[in-house]
Design an enzyme around this catalytic site. Structure first.
Site, short mmCIF file in Angstrom:
data_model
loop_
_atom_site.label_atom_id
_atom_site.label_comp_id
_atom_site.label_asym_id
_atom_site.label_seq_id
_atom_site.Cartn_x
_atom_site.Cartn_y
_atom_site.Cartn_z
N PRO A 193 0.79 -1.24 0.00
CA PRO A 193 0.00 0.00 0.00
C PRO A 193 0.83 1.29 0.00
O PRO A 193 1.92 1.33 0.55
CB PRO A 193 -0.80 -0.09 1.31
CG PRO A 193 -0.58 -1.45 1.85
CD PRO A 193 0.59 -2.05 1.19
N ASN A 194 0.31 2.31 -0.63
CA ASN A 194 0.93 3.64 -0.63
C ASN A 194 -0.17 4.69 -0.67
O ASN A 194 -1.27 4.42 -1.13
CB ASN A 194 1.88 3.78 -1.82
CG ASN A 194 2.80 4.97 -1.66
OD1 ASN A 194 2.45 6.10 -1.99
ND2 ASN A 194 3.97 4.72 -1.10
N HIS A 412 10.46 23.47 4.55
CA HIS A 412 9.71 22.29 4.12
C HIS A 412 8.38 22.72 3.50
O HIS A 412 7.63 23.47 4.12
CB HIS A 412 9.45 21.34 5.29
CG HIS A 412 8.78 20.06 4.87
ND1 HIS A 412 7.70 19.54 5.52
CD2 HIS A 412 9.05 19.22 3.85
CE1 HIS A 412 7.33 18.42 4.91
NE2 HIS A 412 8.12 18.20 3.91
N GLU A 414 5.30 20.69 2.15
CA GLU A 414 4.51 19.51 1.80
C GLU A 414 3.30 20.01 1.02
O GLU A 414 2.52 20.80 1.53
CB GLU A 414 4.08 18.75 3.07
CG GLU A 414 3.13 17.59 2.82
CD GLU A 414 3.66 16.58 1.79
OE1 GLU A 414 4.68 15.95 2.06
OE2 GLU A 414 3.04 16.46 0.71
N HIS A 482 10.64 15.28 -2.68
CA HIS A 482 10.20 13.93 -2.33
C HIS A 482 8.90 13.60 -3.08
O HIS A 482 8.09 14.49 -3.34
CB HIS A 482 9.96 13.82 -0.83
CG HIS A 482 11.23 13.63 -0.05
ND1 HIS A 482 11.33 12.75 0.99
CD2 HIS A 482 12.45 14.19 -0.18
CE1 HIS A 482 12.56 12.78 1.48
NE2 HIS A 482 13.26 13.66 0.79
N GLU A 483 8.74 12.32 -3.38
CA GLU A 483 7.58 11.81 -4.11
C GLU A 483 7.44 12.39 -5.52
O GLU A 483 6.45 12.14 -6.20
CB GLU A 483 6.24 12.01 -3.34
CG GLU A 483 6.16 11.24 -2.04
CD GLU A 483 6.67 12.07 -0.87
OE1 GLU A 483 6.55 13.30 -0.91
OE2 GLU A 483 7.19 11.47 0.08
N GLU A 507 12.71 6.37 5.83
CA GLU A 507 11.45 6.49 6.58
C GLU A 507 10.73 5.15 6.72
O GLU A 507 10.08 4.89 7.72
CB GLU A 507 10.54 7.53 5.93
CG GLU A 507 10.10 7.18 4.53
CD GLU A 507 9.31 8.32 3.84
OE1 GLU A 507 9.28 9.43 4.36
OE2 GLU A 507 8.74 8.06 2.77
C1 NOJ Z 1 7.05 11.94 2.97
C2 NOJ Z 1 8.47 12.33 2.96
O1 NOJ Z 1 9.25 11.36 2.31
C3 NOJ Z 1 8.91 12.56 4.37
O2 NOJ Z 1 10.30 12.79 4.41
C4 NOJ Z 1 8.13 13.69 4.95
O3 NOJ Z 1 8.48 13.86 6.28
C5 NOJ Z 1 6.64 13.40 4.88
N1 NOJ Z 1 6.28 13.02 3.56
C6 NOJ Z 1 5.81 14.58 5.29
O4 NOJ Z 1 5.91 15.58 4.33
CA CA Z 2 8.21 9.49 0.80
#
Ligand code: NOJ
Ligand code: CA
Length: 704
Positions: A193-194, A412, A414, A482-483, A507
């Protein structure tokens, strides 16, 4: 008479051109043959030391709105060229990179389409092949929509493959090692799962795809310079062992919007009978364009700590409150803090102090901005604005404090996959960073993409990621995404793209764990395209030490964690564990303090995908070398040679080795540090534990 002569000449030229075209690599180990088959279908094949790497395979593009580029071609021109040049990356594994290839450029014309033409450019290096489609400006071609790219890779055997399920949204899977014929049977279990995932076929695979043939050829398929095009996955025909390109669709199922003149990314095949050559290959970087930036003086390598692992383990939270909030409406100063919010001014100052005391460059802080209470899994459009801190995070004071101690702050962002929201705020967010002393950003794309129906690896998103990078450059900001899509060497052209995640990072050691062989595979797969922010350096390998509810553990020894700073190349490296833990292991932490993140030279000493890797690197502009060796779940002896040291000089090497009874699952924190003398003739045979490794730092002895 005259006219007849011209016709005869033309026929001779035509028949000569229509013959198969061949080129060799500069060292002649590789041969590439291009040929039109059947009804004018372009094909290519590749051999290495006379062994088939790619059997005759079709090339072409299927289009939606105009006739396809699949058949009916004749060769109207064929040009050969050679290049041998050197260039210097802004940041990298080595100071100088040689770009040496022989090129074949064929121009193909479709008589039935009024002579509409297409070019295919092949570049053959000593370490592999790159080729791409080019759509020149011409009368009979303007806009077109790609239905599917039909590039085939017909393999010469049922190779052992190191593979991830093909997916339009994530690479965060564990690698499966199996024969290609076993992919179908193992696919279901491989799809774990993701937060966002879209598989497309029971035999769909991601690139970089690493394979090994029964007779010992290492073959890696990927792409270079993915710009304004959809990401390529591969679909395996497991009866005939043919891989075929499978592009990422957009929300309405189309796979690319192009206008001539334009070109596809390069399709790359790195090949050798030595695994070490695969890791040493610079083919993908060489196929990318030189940097587009005039001034690169602001682009610097970064070693950093961060308010991060404590949230990943569940010890702390990104969110400020446990109350229900509505972003943009809730007044956070009136909510009740949950008491576990890590990104608060006093706590961040502790990280800044730690970084300053230990000579690190920067501090990352996650969870500093409003919106984390409902960011996850809601596919909510307006979820963050990237400029509004929580009430307990004092941006101005932290700016002052960090600057005073010579520490840089890493912002950061997100996005929660809400890319339209991010683009809307991007300029303001970057300005906010500059005004508050941040020169690097870690961005993230967790969850399904908004606009809804778009995929992480579609053309629209590919253009978005590059937009954020070039826009960041306007503000002299470095990026760690990331992602986002797995890299394709674009860090050559846009060197402020320091690193990406785009794989299962550290992670996951807190989300159930990575396999013990994970980091012996990643350099052969994900890292072929560019640096990874793997976030190594976890010394407290039991996650329950931070959060009793979390029973995950890190599948490596402490020494293996040190070695990763060398084996996982990145100009951005995190010391991911908590300062309180590092303070208990200061002798081992010394390696992280010392290790370089930018290099003059790299020597791949030994390697086998899935088993082991040993690498030595020379620090940029310093007489210091660092060595990292890692093994999988099996204990093993690393053979470390030192032939790269200047002859006749003696050096002091500090060896950080696994303890006698160390193992990743039972005794991960056991290590022994010793100093030895080495010179260019030394051969060090060093035992590594199960899931273990060894790290070595070498400095010149002071003159007596
Ligand atoms: C996934 C990222 O890989 C991780 O490093 C980050 O802390 C979380 N998302 C939250 O943004
Ligand atoms: Ca990630």
């Amino acid at each position: 008479m005259h006219k007849r002569l011209i016709i005869i000449l033309a026929l001779i030229t035509y028949s000569w051109i229509a013959q198969a075209q061949e080129i060799n690599s500069p060292n002649r180990n590789l041969t590439l043959k291009f040929e039109l088959q059947g009804n004018g279908v372009p094909t290519y094949q590749l051999t290495y030391k006379k062994k088939a790497v790619i059997k005759p395979s079709k090339l072409g593009i299927q289009t939606k709105d105009v006739p396809s580029f699949l058949d009916g071609f004749t060769v109207i021109k064929s040009e050969k060229a050679t290049a041998d040049e050197s260039w210097n990356p802004v940041l990298g594994e080595q100071k100088t990179i040689r770009n040496n290839y022989n090129e074949l450029l064929v121009t193909l014309s479709q008589a039935a389409q009024k002579g509409r033409f297409l070019r295919i450019r092949f570049r053959l290096f000593d370490d592999g092949l790159g080729f791409r489609y080019e759509f020149p400006e011409q009368e009979n071609l303007n806009y077109f929509i790609i239905k599917e790219e039909k590039t085939q890779f017909a393999l010469a055997g049922d190779h052992k493959a190191f593979w991830l399920p093909g997916d339009f949204d994530t690479q965060e899977y564990s690698t499966v090692t199996s024969k290609l014929s076993e992919v179908r049977g193992k696919m279901k279990a491989a799809v774990t799962p993701n937060a966002s995932q879209t598989t497309f076929s029971p035999t769909g695979l991601q690139t970089p795809l690493m394979m090994k043939s029964a007779d010992g050829l290492y073959i890696n398929i990927h792409e270079a310079a993915l710009v304004d095009y959809s990401t390529m996955s591969l679909n395996l025909d497991d009866k005939n062992l043919v891989l075929e390109s499978y592009l990422t669709p957009d929300a309405i199922g189309d796979k690319g919007y192009l206008q001539a003149p334009s070109k596809s990314p390069w399709r790359t095949i790195v090949v050798s009978d030595k695994a070490t050559d695969i890791l040493a290959s610079k083919l993908i970087l060489n196929l990318n364009e030189p940097t587009k930036y005039k001034d690169v003086s602001w682009i610097k390598p970064i070693k950093y700590v961060g308010v991060w692992w404590e949230m990943i383990t569940g010890k702390s939270t990104w969110a400020y409150t446990d109350e229900k909030i509505q972003f943009g409406v809730t007044d956070f100063s009136k909510t009740k803090p949950n008491g576990k919010h890590a990104a608060n001014t006093a706590h961040v100052k502790e990280y800044i102090d730690f970084a300053a005391k230990n000579g690190l460059d920067a501090v990352l802080v996650e969870g500093w901005n409003e919106g984390w209470e409902d960011w996850f899994g809601n596919t909510k459009d307006y979820v963050f604005d990237f400029v509004t801190p929580y009430p307990d995070f004092d941006v101005k004071e932290l700016h002052r404090y960090a600057a005073d101690k010579g520490i840089k702050m890493i912002m950061h962002h997100e996005t929660s996959g809400s890319v339209r929201n991010y683009e809307r705020h991007l300029d303001t967010a970057y300005k906010f960073m500059v005004n508050n002393g941040y020169n690097a950003v870690k961005s993230g794309y967790v969850g399904n993409i908004i606009p809804r129906g778009e995929h992480h690896y579609g053309q629209w998103l590919i253009n978005h990621y590059l937009y954020t990078i070039t826009k960041a450059a306007d503000y002299k900001i470095m990026v760690n995404a990331h992602e986002a899509v797995r890299p394709t060497g674009l860090n050559r052209t846009y060197p402020n793209l320091l690193a990406n995640e785009a794989a299962r990072g550290t992670e996951y050691e807190a989300f159930g764990g990575n396999n013990a062989d994970h980091t012996t595979i990643l350099p052969f797969t994900r890292l072929m395209g560019g640096p990874m922010d793997y976030t190594p350096g976890i010394f407290q390998t039991k996650v329950s030490a931070y959060n009793p509810q979390n029973t995950s553990f890190v599948h490596s020894t402490l020494t293996h964690q040190l070695a990763l700073y060398v084996t996982m190349y990145s100009p951005l490296q995190m010391a991911a564990d908590l300062p309180e833990t590092y303070n208990k292991f200061m002798d081992a932490f010394q390696f992280i303090k010392d290790v370089a993140v930018d290099w003059d030279e790299t020597k791949i000493l030994e390697a086998e995908p899935g088993d082991y890797i040993t690498i030595a690197r020379k620090a940029k502009n310093k007489n210091e070398w660092y060595i990292g060796a890692i093994t999988d779940e099996n204990p093993r002896v690393a053979t470390i040679t030192f032939g790269y040291l200047p002859k006749g000089k003696s050096y002091t090497a500090t060896v950080y080795a696994d303890g006698k009874n160390a193992s990743y699952d039972k005794n991960p924190q056991s290590y022994a540090i010793r100093k030895i003398k080495v010179n260019s003739k030394t051969v060090l045979k060093q035992q590594m534990a199960a899931g273990g490794g060894v790290a070595v730092s070498i400095k010149e002895e002071p003159a007596k």
